[in-house]
Design an enzyme around this catalytic site. Structure first.
Site, PDB file in Angstrom:
ATOM      1  N   LYS A 114       0.876  -1.106  -0.104  1.00  0.00           N
ATOM      2  CA  LYS A 114      -0.096  -0.005   0.022  1.00  0.00           C
ATOM      3  C   LYS A 114       0.987   1.416   0.105  1.00  0.00           C
ATOM      4  CE  LYS A 114      -3.035   2.625   2.889  1.00  0.00           C
ATOM      5  NZ  LYS A 114      -4.289   2.577   4.124  1.00  0.00           N
ATOM      6  N   ASP A 148      -2.378   9.983   3.854  1.00  0.00           N
ATOM      7  CA  ASP A 148      -3.950   9.790   3.951  1.00  0.00           C
ATOM      8  C   ASP A 148      -4.771  10.608   4.645  1.00  0.00           C
ATOM      9  OD1 ASP A 148      -6.392   8.656   4.197  1.00  0.00           O
ATOM     10  OD2 ASP A 148      -5.665   6.873   5.413  1.00  0.00           O
ATOM     11  N   LYS A 177     -10.340  12.641   8.177  1.00  0.00           N
ATOM     12  CA  LYS A 177      -9.940  12.267   9.581  1.00  0.00           C
ATOM     13  C   LYS A 177      -9.533  13.629  10.499  1.00  0.00           C
ATOM     14  CE  LYS A 177      -6.881   8.545   8.176  1.00  0.00           C
ATOM     15  NZ  LYS A 177      -7.519   7.404   8.759  1.00  0.00           N
ATOM     16  N   ASP A 224       1.489   6.411   5.965  1.00  0.00           N
ATOM     17  CA  ASP A 224       0.372   5.141   5.370  1.00  0.00           C
ATOM     18  C   ASP A 224       1.134   4.743   3.823  1.00  0.00           C
ATOM     19  OD1 ASP A 224      -1.837   4.065   5.666  1.00  0.00           O
ATOM     20  OD2 ASP A 224      -3.161   5.639   4.398  1.00  0.00           O
ATOM     21  N   ASP A 252     -12.202   7.134   3.558  1.00  0.00           N
ATOM     22  CA  ASP A 252     -11.068   6.814   4.452  1.00  0.00           C
ATOM     23  C   ASP A 252     -10.588   5.345   4.221  1.00  0.00           C
ATOM     24  OD1 ASP A 252      -8.784   7.345   5.834  1.00  0.00           O
ATOM     25  OD2 ASP A 252     -10.096   7.607   7.837  1.00  0.00           O
ATOM     26  N   GLU A 310      -9.398   3.771   1.920  1.00  0.00           N
ATOM     27  CA  GLU A 310      -8.867   3.884   0.783  1.00  0.00           C
ATOM     28  C   GLU A 310      -7.987   2.915   0.260  1.00  0.00           C
ATOM     29  OE1 GLU A 310      -7.619   5.581   3.209  1.00  0.00           O
ATOM     30  OE2 GLU A 310      -5.566   4.966   2.842  1.00  0.00           O
ATOM     31  N   ARG A 367      -7.854  -0.557   0.954  1.00  0.00           N
ATOM     32  CA  ARG A 367      -8.459  -1.552   0.084  1.00  0.00           C
ATOM     33  C   ARG A 367      -8.759  -1.342  -1.320  1.00  0.00           C
ATOM     34  NH1 ARG A 367     -12.963  -2.056   4.556  1.00  0.00           N
ATOM     35  NH2 ARG A 367     -11.132  -0.915   5.771  1.00  0.00           N
TER      36      ARG A 367
HETATM   37  N1  BES Z   1      -4.375   4.174   6.866  1.00  0.00           N
HETATM   38  C1  BES Z   1      -5.723   4.126   7.643  1.00  0.00           C
HETATM   39  C2  BES Z   1      -5.426   3.179   8.797  1.00  0.00           C
HETATM   40  C3  BES Z   1      -4.740   3.633  10.005  1.00  0.00           C
HETATM   41  C4  BES Z   1      -5.417   4.641  10.894  1.00  0.00           C
HETATM   42  C5  BES Z   1      -3.453   3.157  10.155  1.00  0.00           C
HETATM   43  C6  BES Z   1      -4.336   4.880  12.008  1.00  0.00           C
HETATM   44  C7  BES Z   1      -2.813   3.233  11.257  1.00  0.00           C
HETATM   45  C8  BES Z   1      -3.356   4.405  12.106  1.00  0.00           C
HETATM   46  C9  BES Z   1      -6.546   3.584   6.503  1.00  0.00           C
HETATM   47  O1  BES Z   1      -6.789   4.096   5.324  1.00  0.00           O
HETATM   48  C10 BES Z   1      -8.099   4.100   7.362  1.00  0.00           C
HETATM   49  O2  BES Z   1      -8.217   5.213   7.643  1.00  0.00           O
HETATM   50  N2  BES Z   1      -8.745   3.019   7.606  1.00  0.00           N
HETATM   51  C11 BES Z   1      -9.953   3.281   8.233  1.00  0.00           C
HETATM   52  C12 BES Z   1     -11.060   2.364   7.920  1.00  0.00           C
HETATM   53  C13 BES Z   1     -12.202   2.462   8.280  1.00  0.00           C
HETATM   54  C14 BES Z   1     -12.908   3.749   7.380  1.00  0.00           C
HETATM   55  C15 BES Z   1     -13.307   1.530   8.028  1.00  0.00           C
HETATM   56  C16 BES Z   1      -9.894   3.285   9.859  1.00  0.00           C
HETATM   57  O3  BES Z   1      -9.140   2.122  10.283  1.00  0.00           O
HETATM   58  O4  BES Z   1     -10.346   4.079  10.776  1.00  0.00           O
HETATM   59 ZN    ZN Z   2      -4.958   4.514   4.657  1.00  0.00          ZN
HETATM   60 MN    MN Z   3      -7.537   6.010   5.450  1.00  0.00          MN
END
Ligand code: BES
Ligand code: ZN
Ligand code: MN
Length: 494
Positions: free
Chosen positions: A265, A270, A277, A288, A347, A349, A351
């Site tokens: 990834k 992000d 966020k 990220d 968010d 993103e 996947r």
């Molecule tokens: N890059 C983030 C995941 C992440 C968050 C990694 C904090 C490390 C620390 C990912 O893209 C994300 O935002 N995931 C969301 C998914 C949700 C919207 C289903 C998450 O984990 O909140």
């Molecule tokens: Zn992310």
């Molecule tokens: Mn995200």
């Protein structure tokens, strides 16, 4: 740090720092014993007086009469019977940290005493090399003036009684290669998003390709459109920064041997997109792209080692930003696989860019595909910062990765991919939604990916909790380069 092996008497060796291991019980190893004798028993007395038995405890002596080294550092390895990989790691990390802040320009380590303690020499020296180099890593690229104090010794020697064999020498070289790969992953991770753009990732891939004669192919926005990666493009449409799709190929194995494909990834920042966020800690979303960085780091390590294996690296890289052109919650997009996706949360993103890369992976008829991603905050809730999440559609592949994590001290833990969880991805408007609600967020993210990984054996590493550290020691860890290189090494030796 340069590593080498040397046959020399520890008490006679001129070095800035002589390092010796000490077990809390039983007899001293031959190297510790001969230095003790040369110091007329003083070393033994000081150890008894001041060194704790606990593995990782240190005794630093600024000078020791009767021996040629400027300084002596004794590290405790605990009791013989309790010696494990873990204790060795604890001890070596302590040594590495001490060296990183010392002024010694070179150092030598009595490696024969490790064997006397029951460790297998090649493995121990490979581990030592990775850990010592990693402990002396420093990120300096963006300081206006470089630190004039070096980060640890420039040269490091393993002292052996007698000659080294080929396996031991190879192990040290492998350790240095893994450390170089891990350092690359850390450097890329630490670079902020205004430096580490998708094109910088592709330039890094190109320079690796140039240095190690790899095949590299880079697609720009137009190229990604032509490929039909509608899901990846939906994420990239909110930013003016050019996205990149990177394809790297290392051919060290037989021409017809099926490759292992690593997919990383590469979200260089992000923000969450329109599903923005919260502001606090958002700077850390520059990390990220650590999955992508671990793929590039692993390529560096594997190519340096010259492993007899075929490896493909796929990196979808883009920023995830909100703008007037950004993808909106509710938008439906068509992935490269043809499956449609309702983007309920912009968010989620990671996947969306990975699914198209997973479909692209099919064309290599891979032996196995492993994707590496800072995918879900939920993984940090489940496993914290010590262990990466592992999900797979093949138990043997999962077992290989778990073992590699165990052996390299870069551990992962498996979560289930039971069918029941797939139901959470149901959409009223498309083939699937890109989120599955709050319960089991790491699993539903993997469920989403699994729908694009049906054609081959696949595993997914969620490194959200392990790829970087927050707080005072904020910075990329270079994980899971040690796990991935161990996994690939094991595949070459059977
Ligand atoms: N890059 C983030 C995941 C992440 C968050 C990694 C904090 C490390 C620390 C990912 O893209 C994300 O935002 N995931 C969301 C998914 C949700 C919207 C289903 C998450 O984990 O909140
Ligand atoms: Zn992310
Ligand atoms: Mn995200």
């Amino acid at each position: 740090m340069e590593f080498s092996i040397k046959a020399a008497l520890p008490e006679k060796l001129k070095t800035d720092c002589l390092i010796l291991a000490r077990f809390a019980d039983g007899e001293a190893g031959p190297q510790l014993a001969s230095v003790d004798t040369a110091s007329a028993g003083l070393l033994g007395k000081l150890i008894k007086r001041d060194l704790d038995d606990k593995a990782g405890s240190l005794l630093a002596l600024p000078t020791l009469p009767g021996i040629a080294a400027d300084r002596v550092l004794i590290v405790s390895l605990g009791k013989h019977a309790e010696l494990t990989d873990k204790t060795l790691r604890t001890a070596l990390t302590a040594v590495g940290k001490w060296l990183a802040s010392s002024k010694a320009k070179n150092a030598a380590f009595g490696a024969t005493d490790l064997v006397a303690g029951g460790l297998e020499l090649p493995t121990a020296l490979r581990t030592a090399t990775v850990l010592l180099a990693d402990a002396c890593y420093r990120f300096e690229a963006l300081r206006s003036k470089p630190d004039d104090k070096p980060a640890g010794p420039a040269r490091f020697e393993y002292l052996l009684q007698g000659k080294s064999d080929a396996a031991t020498r190879t192990a040290v070289e492998q350790g240095a290669a893994i450390a170089a790969g891990q350092a690359l992953a850390r450097d890329l991770g630490n670079l902020p998003a205004n430096y580490c753009t998708p094109s910088v990732l592709s330039d890094t891939a190109k320079s690796l390709a140039h240095e190690y004669k790899l095949k590299v192919q880079v697609f720009d926005r137009e190229g990604i459109e032509e490929l039909g990666m509608g899901s990846f493009l939906a994420v990239a449409q909110g930013t003016r920064e050019e996205p990149r799709f990177i394809v790297l190929e290392y051919k060290g194995g037989k021409a017809k041997a099926a490759p292992v494909v690593l997919v990383g990834k590469g979200i260089t920042f992000d923000s969450g997109g329109i599903s923005l966020k919260p502001g606090e800690g958002m700077d850390e979303m520059k990390f990220d792209m650590c999955g992508a960085a671990s793929v590039l780091g692993t390529f560096r390590a594997v190519a340096k080692m010259g492993l007899p294996i075929n490896l493909v690296g796929l990196i979808p890289a883009t920023e995830n930003l909100p703008s007037g052109t950004a993808v909106k919650p509710g938008d439906v997009v068509t992935s490269l696989s043809g499956q449609t996706i309702e983007i309920l949360n912009t968010d989620a993103e990671g996947r969306l860019i990975l699914c198209d890369a997973l479909t692209y992976a099919e064309r290599f008829k891979p032996a196995a595909v492993v994707d590496i991603a800072t995918l879900t905050g939920a993984c940090i809730i489940a496993l914290g910062h010590h262990t990466s999440g592992l999900l797979a559609n093949d138990d043997a592949l999962a077992a290989e990765l778990l073992t590699a994590g165990q052996k390299s001290g870069d551990r992962a833990w498996q979560l289930p991919l039971f069918d029941e969880y797939q139901e959470q991805l149901k959409s009223n408007f498309a083939d699937m939604a890109n989120i599955g609600g709050r319960p089991a967020g790491t699993i539903t993210a993997a469920c989403f990916l699994s729908r694009y990984a049906k054609a081959y054996k696949w595993a997914h590493l969620d490194i959200a909790g392990t790829a970087w550290k927050s707080g005072g020691e904020k910075g990329a860890t270079g994980r899971p380069v040690p796990l991935l290189t161990e996994f690939l090494l094991a595949r070459t030796t059977g």
